[in-house]
Design a protein around this motif. Structure first.
Motif, mmCIF file in Angstrom:
data_model
loop_
_atom_site.group_PDB
_atom_site.id
_atom_site.type_symbol
_atom_site.label_atom_id
_atom_site.label_comp_id
_atom_site.label_asym_id
_atom_site.label_seq_id
_atom_site.Cartn_x
_atom_site.Cartn_y
_atom_site.Cartn_z
ATOM 1 N N GLN A 159 0.834 -1.200 0.000
ATOM 2 C CA GLN A 159 0.000 0.000 0.000
ATOM 3 C C GLN A 159 0.873 1.256 0.000
ATOM 4 O OE1 GLN A 159 -3.047 -0.237 3.058
ATOM 5 N NE2 GLN A 159 -3.381 -2.391 2.575
ATOM 6 N N TYR A 160 1.971 1.227 0.746
ATOM 7 C CA TYR A 160 2.927 2.338 0.700
ATOM 8 C C TYR A 160 3.546 2.442 -0.693
ATOM 9 C CZ TYR A 160 2.944 2.894 5.805
ATOM 10 O OH TYR A 160 2.594 3.133 7.114
ATOM 11 N N ALA A 161 3.860 1.299 -1.289
ATOM 12 C CA ALA A 161 4.453 1.279 -2.630
ATOM 13 C C ALA A 161 3.532 1.961 -3.633
ATOM 14 C CB ALA A 161 4.746 -0.157 -3.054
ATOM 15 N N PHE A 162 2.250 1.676 -3.524
ATOM 16 C CA PHE A 162 1.277 2.286 -4.424
ATOM 17 C C PHE A 162 1.343 3.806 -4.316
ATOM 18 C CE2 PHE A 162 -2.805 4.071 -5.495
ATOM 19 C CZ PHE A 162 -3.148 3.411 -6.673
ATOM 20 N N CYS A 163 1.357 4.335 -3.100
ATOM 21 C CA CYS A 163 1.413 5.785 -2.888
ATOM 22 C C CYS A 163 2.687 6.386 -3.468
ATOM 23 C CB CYS A 163 1.312 6.111 -1.398
ATOM 24 S SG CYS A 163 -0.289 5.763 -0.670
ATOM 25 N N HIS A 164 3.820 5.726 -3.242
ATOM 26 C CA HIS A 164 5.093 6.240 -3.767
ATOM 27 C C HIS A 164 5.102 6.227 -5.289
ATOM 28 C CE1 HIS A 164 7.597 6.822 -0.169
ATOM 29 N NE2 HIS A 164 6.885 5.829 0.360
ATOM 30 N N ALA A 165 4.650 5.137 -5.893
ATOM 31 C CA ALA A 165 4.637 5.044 -7.356
ATOM 32 C C ALA A 165 3.680 6.070 -7.952
ATOM 33 C CB ALA A 165 4.260 3.626 -7.780
ATOM 34 N N GLU A 166 2.529 6.247 -7.336
ATOM 35 C CA GLU A 166 1.555 7.221 -7.816
ATOM 36 C C GLU A 166 2.134 8.631 -7.754
ATOM 37 O OE1 GLU A 166 -3.135 7.692 -7.162
ATOM 38 O OE2 GLU A 166 -1.947 8.057 -5.346
ATOM 39 N N ALA A 167 2.835 8.959 -6.667
ATOM 40 C CA ALA A 167 3.428 10.285 -6.504
ATOM 41 C C ALA A 167 4.493 10.563 -7.553
ATOM 42 C CB ALA A 167 4.021 10.440 -5.110
ATOM 43 N N GLU A 168 5.157 9.509 -8.019
ATOM 44 C CA GLU A 168 6.200 9.671 -9.028
ATOM 45 C C GLU A 168 5.672 9.524 -10.439
ATOM 46 O OE1 GLU A 168 9.591 7.223 -8.094
ATOM 47 O OE2 GLU A 168 9.607 7.930 -6.022
ATOM 48 N N GLY A 169 4.363 9.260 -10.570
ATOM 49 C CA GLY A 169 3.766 9.154 -11.894
ATOM 50 C C GLY A 169 4.122 7.881 -12.635
ATOM 51 N N GLY A 170 4.606 6.890 -11.918
ATOM 52 C CA GLY A 170 4.992 5.634 -12.559
ATOM 53 C C GLY A 170 3.879 4.611 -12.525
ATOM 54 N N GLY A 171 4.008 3.614 -13.336
ATOM 55 C CA GLY A 171 3.000 2.577 -13.408
ATOM 56 C C GLY A 171 3.364 1.325 -12.648
ATOM 57 N N GLN A 172 4.558 1.281 -12.057
ATOM 58 C CA GLN A 172 4.958 0.090 -11.327
ATOM 59 C C GLN A 172 5.411 0.450 -9.923
ATOM 60 O OE1 GLN A 172 7.896 -1.663 -14.093
ATOM 61 N NE2 GLN A 172 6.555 -3.456 -14.052
ATOM 62 N N ALA A 173 5.119 -0.466 -9.020
ATOM 63 C CA ALA A 173 5.513 -0.307 -7.623
ATOM 64 C C ALA A 173 6.216 -1.577 -7.177
ATOM 65 C CB ALA A 173 4.281 -0.039 -6.763
ATOM 66 N N ALA A 174 6.968 -1.491 -6.095
ATOM 67 C CA ALA A 174 7.733 -2.648 -5.631
ATOM 68 C C ALA A 174 7.743 -2.706 -4.109
ATOM 69 C CB ALA A 174 9.173 -2.567 -6.143
ATOM 70 N N VAL A 175 7.857 -3.916 -3.616
ATOM 71 C CA VAL A 175 8.067 -4.138 -2.191
ATOM 72 C C VAL A 175 9.431 -4.787 -2.042
ATOM 73 C CG1 VAL A 175 7.316 -5.418 -0.155
ATOM 74 C CG2 VAL A 175 5.620 -4.305 -1.625
ATOM 75 N N LEU A 176 10.262 -4.176 -1.218
ATOM 76 C CA LEU A 176 11.593 -4.700 -0.958
ATOM 77 C C LEU A 176 11.613 -5.399 0.395
ATOM 78 C CD1 LEU A 176 13.791 -1.720 -2.180
ATOM 79 C CD2 LEU A 176 13.079 -3.750 -3.432
ATOM 80 N N LYS A 177 12.396 -6.458 0.453
ATOM 81 C CA LYS A 177 12.573 -7.228 1.682
ATOM 82 C C LYS A 177 14.037 -7.102 2.088
ATOM 83 C CE LYS A 177 12.332 -12.029 3.266
ATOM 84 N NZ LYS A 177 11.993 -13.402 2.836
ATOM 85 N N GLN A 178 14.281 -6.942 3.383
ATOM 86 C CA GLN A 178 15.648 -6.828 3.874
ATOM 87 C C GLN A 178 15.733 -7.292 5.308
ATOM 88 O OE1 GLN A 178 14.801 -3.092 2.539
ATOM 89 N NE2 GLN A 178 13.053 -3.884 3.651
ATOM 90 N N GLU A 179 16.957 -7.573 5.704
ATOM 91 C CA GLU A 179 17.226 -7.900 7.105
ATOM 92 C C GLU A 179 17.545 -6.606 7.830
ATOM 93 O OE1 GLU A 179 16.922 -10.920 8.522
ATOM 94 O OE2 GLU A 179 16.254 -11.612 6.549
ATOM 95 N N ILE A 180 17.040 -6.491 9.037
ATOM 96 C CA ILE A 180 17.338 -5.336 9.870
ATOM 97 C C ILE A 180 17.869 -5.857 11.206
ATOM 98 C CG2 ILE A 180 14.925 -5.189 10.617
ATOM 99 C CD1 ILE A 180 15.393 -2.157 10.989
ATOM 100 N N VAL A 181 18.969 -5.265 11.651
ATOM 101 C CA VAL A 181 19.568 -5.641 12.929
ATOM 102 C C VAL A 181 19.626 -4.400 13.804
ATOM 103 C CG1 VAL A 181 21.615 -6.522 14.084
ATOM 104 C CG2 VAL A 181 20.944 -7.471 11.868
ATOM 105 N N GLN A 216 21.170 3.257 8.923
ATOM 106 C CA GLN A 216 20.888 2.351 7.816
ATOM 107 C C GLN A 216 22.111 1.560 7.358
ATOM 108 O OE1 GLN A 216 19.473 2.616 3.178
ATOM 109 N NE2 GLN A 216 19.494 4.502 4.298
ATOM 110 N N GLU A 217 23.235 2.219 7.237
ATOM 111 C CA GLU A 217 24.422 1.590 6.660
ATOM 112 C C GLU A 217 24.845 0.323 7.410
ATOM 113 O OE1 GLU A 217 24.289 4.856 7.648
ATOM 114 O OE2 GLU A 217 23.895 5.647 5.648
ATOM 115 N N LYS A 218 24.734 0.347 8.732
ATOM 116 C CA LYS A 218 25.172 -0.820 9.492
ATOM 117 C C LYS A 218 24.014 -1.686 9.989
ATOM 118 C CE LYS A 218 25.676 1.386 14.021
ATOM 119 N NZ LYS A 218 26.556 1.637 15.133
ATOM 120 N N GLN A 219 22.771 -1.224 9.819
ATOM 121 C CA GLN A 219 21.635 -1.961 10.360
ATOM 122 C C GLN A 219 20.812 -2.717 9.317
ATOM 123 O OE1 GLN A 219 19.942 1.526 12.320
ATOM 124 N NE2 GLN A 219 20.297 0.541 14.296
ATOM 125 N N VAL A 220 20.939 -2.362 8.057
ATOM 126 C CA VAL A 220 20.108 -2.958 7.010
ATOM 127 C C VAL A 220 21.006 -3.652 5.982
ATOM 128 C CG1 VAL A 220 18.427 -2.470 5.180
ATOM 129 C CG2 VAL A 220 18.313 -1.230 7.345
#
Length: 170
Positions: free
Chosen positions: A56-78, A152-156
């Protein structure tokens, strides 16, 4: 504490993030129709435990940028020493503690209404860092958790595409 977090963004931004293994943008952003994503705990990388909500956040970001595609990224967080918000220690209590810590015995500054959220976020982050917390784990309920990484640099790590979707009618 090692967890998996998700973040929804436009596909164009996602390609750059995966390639660089680093997010370009923090949370604060204005979307169409006056909607905003606010950094309520100060500047940092905001992730969520639920991939569907991240979409749902991806949709908002893609819409704000005028793009037709959105993405969900997965990552490890420490997070080595997170400040935990839950039913025993609330977001309201954290804000009050942060304000008491910074302004004890002094008058609060006069902040314009449109800047209150940013000011509270900065104050909250200052409080957390001054008390040696490296981020926030916010349990909204038993199944939904927000993570805020201040370094971010050391946690993700391990940022990868979880899924991409096309937005129809945008």
């Amino acid at each position: 504490m090692k967890r998996t977090g998700y973040r929804g963004i436009s596909f164009q931004e996602a390609e750059r993030v995966v390639a660089n293994q680093h997010y370009e943008r923090m949370e604060r952003r204005r979307f169409q129709d006056g909607l905003q994503a606010r950094s309520i705990f100060g500047s940092g990388l905001y992730l969520i435990s639920d991939a569907v909500l991240a979409a749902q956040y991806a949709f908002c970001h893609a819409e704000a940028e005028g793009g037709g595609q959105a993405a969900v990224l997965k990552q490890e967080i420490v997070l080595d020493r997170p400040l935990v918000i839950n039913c025993r220690y609330s977001e309201t209590q954290l804000r009050q503690d942060a304000l008491d810590w910074k302004y004890k015995g002094r008058q609060l500054p006069n902040v314009r209404p449109e800047h209150v959220h940013a000011w509270l976020g900065r104050t909250t982050k200052e409080y957390a860092l001054a008390h040696s917390f490296d981020g926030i784990v916010y349990h909204l309920d038993d199944s939904l958790i927000y993570y805020v990484a201040y370094f971010q640099e050391k946690q993700v790590s391990g940022i990868d595409l979880e899924f991409v979707f096309t937005m129809n009618g945008v």
